[in-house]
Design an enzyme around this catalytic site. Structure first.
Site, mmCIF file in Angstrom:
data_model
loop_
_atom_site.group_PDB
_atom_site.id
_atom_site.type_symbol
_atom_site.label_atom_id
_atom_site.label_comp_id
_atom_site.label_asym_id
_atom_site.label_seq_id
_atom_site.Cartn_x
_atom_site.Cartn_y
_atom_site.Cartn_z
ATOM 1 N N ASP A 26 11.217 4.905 3.480
ATOM 2 C CA ASP A 26 10.024 4.324 4.092
ATOM 3 C C ASP A 26 9.148 3.740 2.976
ATOM 4 O O ASP A 26 8.751 4.467 2.067
ATOM 5 C CB ASP A 26 9.283 5.452 4.827
ATOM 6 N N ILE A 27 8.846 2.470 3.060
ATOM 7 C CA ILE A 27 8.114 1.807 1.978
ATOM 8 C C ILE A 27 6.702 2.384 1.800
ATOM 9 O O ILE A 27 6.169 2.378 0.696
ATOM 10 C CB ILE A 27 8.093 0.273 2.182
ATOM 11 N N ASN A 36 2.349 -11.047 9.039
ATOM 12 C CA ASN A 36 2.379 -12.338 9.738
ATOM 13 C C ASN A 36 1.160 -13.126 9.264
ATOM 14 O O ASN A 36 0.287 -12.590 8.577
ATOM 15 C CB ASN A 36 2.396 -12.157 11.261
ATOM 16 N N GLY A 74 6.500 -3.037 12.962
ATOM 17 C CA GLY A 74 7.393 -2.878 11.810
ATOM 18 C C GLY A 74 6.697 -2.342 10.563
ATOM 19 O O GLY A 74 5.857 -1.443 10.646
ATOM 20 N N VAL A 75 7.060 -2.885 9.409
ATOM 21 C CA VAL A 75 6.486 -2.472 8.124
ATOM 22 C C VAL A 75 4.968 -2.647 8.156
ATOM 23 O O VAL A 75 4.213 -1.780 7.703
ATOM 24 C CB VAL A 75 7.049 -3.351 6.976
ATOM 25 N N ASP A 76 4.536 -3.773 8.666
ATOM 26 C CA ASP A 76 3.114 -4.129 8.743
ATOM 27 C C ASP A 76 2.331 -3.042 9.489
ATOM 28 O O ASP A 76 1.303 -2.539 8.997
ATOM 29 C CB ASP A 76 3.029 -5.470 9.505
ATOM 30 N N THR A 104 13.793 -9.404 8.326
ATOM 31 C CA THR A 104 15.018 -8.912 8.981
ATOM 32 C C THR A 104 14.766 -8.061 10.223
ATOM 33 O O THR A 104 15.710 -7.552 10.829
ATOM 34 C CB THR A 104 15.883 -8.071 8.006
ATOM 35 N N TYR A 145 11.463 -10.810 12.880
ATOM 36 C CA TYR A 145 11.779 -12.222 12.607
ATOM 37 C C TYR A 145 13.280 -12.524 12.574
ATOM 38 O O TYR A 145 13.686 -13.652 12.280
ATOM 39 C CB TYR A 145 11.078 -12.682 11.326
HETATM 40 N N1 AR6 Z 1 9.766 0.940 5.386
HETATM 41 C C1 AR6 Z 1 10.762 0.087 5.010
HETATM 42 N N2 AR6 Z 1 11.339 -0.795 5.843
HETATM 43 C C2 AR6 Z 1 10.910 -0.813 7.127
HETATM 44 C C3 AR6 Z 1 9.875 0.031 7.605
HETATM 45 C C4 AR6 Z 1 9.302 0.951 6.672
HETATM 46 N N3 AR6 Z 1 8.324 1.776 7.022
HETATM 47 N N4 AR6 Z 1 9.669 -0.245 8.931
HETATM 48 C C5 AR6 Z 1 10.532 -1.225 9.264
HETATM 49 N N5 AR6 Z 1 11.297 -1.568 8.182
HETATM 50 P P1 AR6 Z 1 9.659 -6.161 10.200
HETATM 51 P P2 AR6 Z 1 9.687 -9.087 9.762
HETATM 52 C C6 AR6 Z 1 12.343 -2.608 8.060
HETATM 53 O O1 AR6 Z 1 9.846 -6.359 11.657
HETATM 54 O O2 AR6 Z 1 11.049 -9.190 10.328
HETATM 55 C C7 AR6 Z 1 5.442 -7.475 12.252
HETATM 56 O O3 AR6 Z 1 4.992 -7.292 13.555
HETATM 57 C C8 AR6 Z 1 12.956 -3.134 9.330
HETATM 58 O O4 AR6 Z 1 14.023 -2.278 9.734
HETATM 59 O O5 AR6 Z 1 8.690 -5.146 9.727
HETATM 60 O O6 AR6 Z 1 9.359 -9.816 8.493
HETATM 61 C C9 AR6 Z 1 4.555 -8.400 11.437
HETATM 62 O O7 AR6 Z 1 3.195 -8.283 11.792
HETATM 63 C C10 AR6 Z 1 13.450 -4.496 8.883
HETATM 64 O O8 AR6 Z 1 14.731 -4.395 8.251
HETATM 65 O O9 AR6 Z 1 9.229 -7.558 9.475
HETATM 66 C C11 AR6 Z 1 5.101 -9.741 11.785
HETATM 67 O O10 AR6 Z 1 4.572 -10.223 13.010
HETATM 68 C C12 AR6 Z 1 12.444 -4.927 7.811
HETATM 69 O O11 AR6 Z 1 11.720 -3.744 7.480
HETATM 70 C C13 AR6 Z 1 6.580 -9.508 11.939
HETATM 71 O O12 AR6 Z 1 6.708 -8.126 12.295
HETATM 72 C C14 AR6 Z 1 11.475 -6.015 8.243
HETATM 73 O O13 AR6 Z 1 11.102 -5.833 9.603
HETATM 74 C C15 AR6 Z 1 7.332 -9.715 10.658
HETATM 75 O O14 AR6 Z 1 8.706 -9.564 10.919
#
Ligand code: AR6
Length: 167
Positions: free
Chosen positions: A9-10, A23, A31-33, A122, A125
């Site tokens: 987990d980041i 975003n 997600g991460v955000d 990933t 998006y």
């Molecule tokens: N630590 C590490 N990796 C993670 C974590 C975590 N805590 N949580 C998810 N991932 P995403 P995007 C992985 O959707 O595709 C948001 O709503 C996840 O499995 O977080 O760039 C923003 O506000 C995936 O492989 O980011 C934007 O609207 C990766 O992180 C939109 O999502 C990226 O998934 C951005 O979409």
């Protein structure tokens, strides 16, 4: 620069800066955000709102990066970058590569020696993991930067294995 891979987990990474897959609004999401804002607390959002009111009235464009402090997280800074939404009809790889290059530039400006990256684009998006791994690993390896360690933090083992193979 040393490149490392971990599954995890980041938000738990004890590094100088973690990168957020944000975003354009900079005002949070899933997600991460979502995890970063939830665990980091309201200070991060307040700084993001200030950035919107000053430098980024129209939002942060895809491929760019900007830093805030990290609130209650173990890291000192959060570098927010906006990945491109994956498209089959248009090649947006240059924007995905730009997220990593620009994040490293911001890290250099902060004096960050260790930086953790998620696999930008990933999740929500929809960028295919193997292609994203190839773009992000090659971009980071080719970047000129003072960062000593770039750590890719993959949320699940399948993503970790793909990054490991690409590396
Ligand atoms: N630590 C590490 N990796 C993670 C974590 C975590 N805590 N949580 C998810 N991932 P995403 P995007 C992985 O959707 O595709 C948001 O709503 C996840 O499995 O977080 O760039 C923003 O506000 C995936 O492989 O980011 C934007 O609207 C990766 O992180 C939109 O999502 C990226 O998934 C951005 O979409």
């Amino acid at each position: 620069m040393k490149l490392t891979l971990v599954q995890g987990d980041i938000t738990e990474q004890a590094v100088d800066a973690i990168v957020n897959a944000a975003n354009s609004s900079l005002l949070g999401g899933g997600g991460v955000d979502g995890a970063i804002h939830r665990k980091g607390g309201p200070e991060i959002l307040a700084e993001c709102q200030a950035l919107r009111a000053s430098r980024y009235g129209d939002g942060l464009p895809a491929g760019e990066a900007v830093a805030t402090t990290a609130g209650r997280l173990p890291a000192r800074w959060v570098i927010h970058t906006v990945g491109p939404v994956f498209s089959r009809s248009e090649d947006r790889s240059h924007l995905l590569a730009s997220c990593y290059r620009e994040s490293l530039k911001v890290a250099d400006a902060l004096g960050a020696a260790t930086v953790a990256f998620p696999a930008v684009s990933t999740g929500v998006y929809r960028w295919p993991m193997d292609d994203a791994a190839r773009i992000s690993v090659t971009t980071v390896l080719r970047s000129e930067s003072n960062v000593r360690e770039a750590r890719f933090v993959l949320f699940d083992f399948a993503a970790y294995e793909i990054f490991d193979r690409v590396l």
